[in-house]
Motif scaffolding. Sequence first.
Motif, mmCIF file in Angstrom:
data_model
loop_
_atom_site.group_PDB
_atom_site.id
_atom_site.type_symbol
_atom_site.label_atom_id
_atom_site.label_comp_id
_atom_site.label_asym_id
_atom_site.label_seq_id
_atom_site.Cartn_x
_atom_site.Cartn_y
_atom_site.Cartn_z
ATOM 1 N N CYS A 243 0.838 -1.195 0.000
ATOM 2 C CA CYS A 243 0.000 0.000 0.000
ATOM 3 C C CYS A 243 0.874 1.247 0.000
ATOM 4 C CB CYS A 243 -0.939 0.010 1.206
ATOM 5 S SG CYS A 243 -0.100 0.141 2.798
ATOM 6 N N ALA A 244 0.251 2.387 -0.199
ATOM 7 C CA ALA A 244 0.947 3.675 -0.168
ATOM 8 C C ALA A 244 0.052 4.690 0.530
ATOM 9 C CB ALA A 244 1.277 4.145 -1.576
ATOM 10 N N VAL A 245 0.676 5.580 1.303
ATOM 11 C CA VAL A 245 -0.040 6.588 2.074
ATOM 12 C C VAL A 245 0.131 7.949 1.409
ATOM 13 C CG1 VAL A 245 -0.185 7.771 4.309
ATOM 14 C CG2 VAL A 245 0.260 5.320 4.218
ATOM 15 N N SER A 246 -0.944 8.697 1.348
ATOM 16 C CA SER A 246 -0.887 10.067 0.831
ATOM 17 C C SER A 246 -1.589 10.987 1.813
ATOM 18 C CB SER A 246 -1.561 10.156 -0.541
ATOM 19 O OG SER A 246 -2.932 9.795 -0.447
ATOM 20 N N VAL A 247 -1.276 12.258 1.737
ATOM 21 C CA VAL A 247 -1.927 13.243 2.601
ATOM 22 C C VAL A 247 -2.407 14.385 1.726
ATOM 23 C CG1 VAL A 247 0.307 14.331 3.127
ATOM 24 C CG2 VAL A 247 -1.660 14.767 4.614
ATOM 25 N N SER A 248 -3.643 14.824 1.979
ATOM 26 C CA SER A 248 -4.220 15.895 1.167
ATOM 27 C C SER A 248 -4.760 16.989 2.076
ATOM 28 C CB SER A 248 -5.355 15.348 0.286
ATOM 29 O OG SER A 248 -6.373 14.769 1.093
ATOM 30 N N MET B 66 -0.102 22.810 -1.293
ATOM 31 C CA MET B 66 0.858 23.871 -1.637
ATOM 32 C C MET B 66 2.290 23.325 -1.613
ATOM 33 S SD MET B 66 -0.444 27.127 0.622
ATOM 34 C CE MET B 66 -2.131 27.721 0.621
ATOM 35 N N LEU B 67 2.606 22.593 -0.573
ATOM 36 C CA LEU B 67 3.959 22.072 -0.398
ATOM 37 C C LEU B 67 4.268 20.979 -1.420
ATOM 38 C CD1 LEU B 67 3.837 21.880 3.488
ATOM 39 C CD2 LEU B 67 5.190 23.505 2.159
ATOM 40 N N ILE B 68 3.293 20.104 -1.686
ATOM 41 C CA ILE B 68 3.484 19.045 -2.674
ATOM 42 C C ILE B 68 3.699 19.642 -4.064
ATOM 43 C CG2 ILE B 68 2.316 17.140 -3.857
ATOM 44 C CD1 ILE B 68 0.967 16.517 -1.133
ATOM 45 N N ASP B 69 3.042 20.767 -4.339
ATOM 46 C CA ASP B 69 3.185 21.431 -5.643
ATOM 47 C C ASP B 69 4.498 22.190 -5.777
ATOM 48 O OD1 ASP B 69 0.760 20.462 -6.476
ATOM 49 O OD2 ASP B 69 -0.359 22.280 -5.979
ATOM 50 N N GLY B 70 5.325 22.168 -4.743
ATOM 51 C CA GLY B 70 6.655 22.762 -4.841
ATOM 52 C C GLY B 70 6.848 24.069 -4.106
ATOM 53 N N THR C 18 7.721 26.548 -1.180
ATOM 54 C CA THR C 18 8.572 26.435 0.001
ATOM 55 C C THR C 18 7.732 26.642 1.262
ATOM 56 O OG1 THR C 18 9.118 28.783 0.111
ATOM 57 C CG2 THR C 18 10.514 27.379 -1.294
ATOM 58 N N PRO C 19 8.158 26.111 2.415
ATOM 59 C CA PRO C 19 7.411 26.339 3.649
ATOM 60 C C PRO C 19 7.193 27.821 3.937
ATOM 61 C CG PRO C 19 8.989 24.580 3.986
ATOM 62 C CD PRO C 19 9.272 25.148 2.632
ATOM 63 N N GLY C 20 8.207 28.651 3.640
ATOM 64 C CA GLY C 20 8.068 30.087 3.876
ATOM 65 C C GLY C 20 6.987 30.700 3.007
ATOM 66 N N ASP C 21 6.970 30.340 1.726
ATOM 67 C CA ASP C 21 5.946 30.856 0.819
ATOM 68 C C ASP C 21 4.559 30.326 1.197
ATOM 69 O OD1 ASP C 21 7.768 32.315 -0.601
ATOM 70 O OD2 ASP C 21 8.042 30.806 -2.195
#
Length: 371
Positions: A208-213, A219-223, A225-228
């Motif tokens: 199996c594989a786990v994902s988080v939405s 925002m972070l998955i799309d690239g 930065t944490p600051g942005d």
Amino acid sequence: MLEIQGLTKKYGKFLALDNLNLHIDKGEIFGFVGPNGAGKTAILEAVSMLSGDRGMRGAPMTEIVRFDGGGGFSVFATLDDETDLSVYFNSGDTNRRAKIDGDNATLTDLGKYLRMVWLTPREDRLFVDGASERRIFFDRLAGAFDTSHTGRNAKLAKLLSERAFALRSGANKHWLDALDNQIAGCAVAVAVARIQYAGNLNYFLTRCAVSVSGKIEQMLIDGMTPGDAERAYMEYLYNTRELVGDKMVLDGPHKSDFGVFNNELKLPVHLTSTGQQKTILLDLILAHAKLIHVKTGARPLILLDEAAAHLDSNARNKLFEELGAAHAQVWATGLDINVFKDVPDATFVTPYSIITCLIDLRCSFHGAVVY
């Protein structure tokens, strides 16, 4: 080594455990077998308090204390390195308290010494119930991996509650600005920890594989930065200060969800059978134990309450084989010895109160029958 001294547990006038004393030498897997109401879960729940969480059932502290007692309880443990851990609750307290080597400590500090995870019948519906149950489950796992995660989640929940109160009270802009700044920073930290944990856990998963939405997670998955991401979420908070009725409607990590996909069946896990869901649930726990051991060197404690339910004999065999190789100490319960009958080369000695069995799976299994 496992040693329990003087453990008593009552449910109303029903005495489930009466001054239980139990001593078991070192091993990998410990089993507690007995009928409903024998006190098996009560033992696991007492141990689970040492995680710093609210325990296996998540019950209010007032429901855990003895009904005819003094209104409090305490759980104490000495680890192999002689570190003393204790959790206690006194009558009149609003929450539990912790001590480490006799000194006052925070509950989250306990996670640095004892990594723990559990499965109860409550988690059997994890994949079909609402997102909040999955968040609680995966955040607890992530908190065992990153001990600061639990504290950040608690802080975020408190800040969101304060924000809702501020909006209802007609608070001025400066108060709301200060709250939103704190919320944005905390929310992004929670989202980052979830993504990192899911990625690390997937390394040890095959079936199996786990994902988080969620808003920030995406925002972070799309690239971003944490600051942005923090600045973008802060702007969203500034522009979302209207109440709907008397409720604060807000998106964020408190609304995020975790998904699990069955790689073999090519289906989301919630669309598979009950037995297949249970197998994947156990896969997650085993992968978590391996992750904790590899990343921290610690041997986590796994508490399994009736975990073999819904599993056929092949699945049970595989479960115990993998548990034996999981670099973890496992405590499991079952209604009768037949729960473990498919474990190869098992020998049981049952002098009414204690059973001991030896399993040829690179591990030893010890257990207690509680009547």
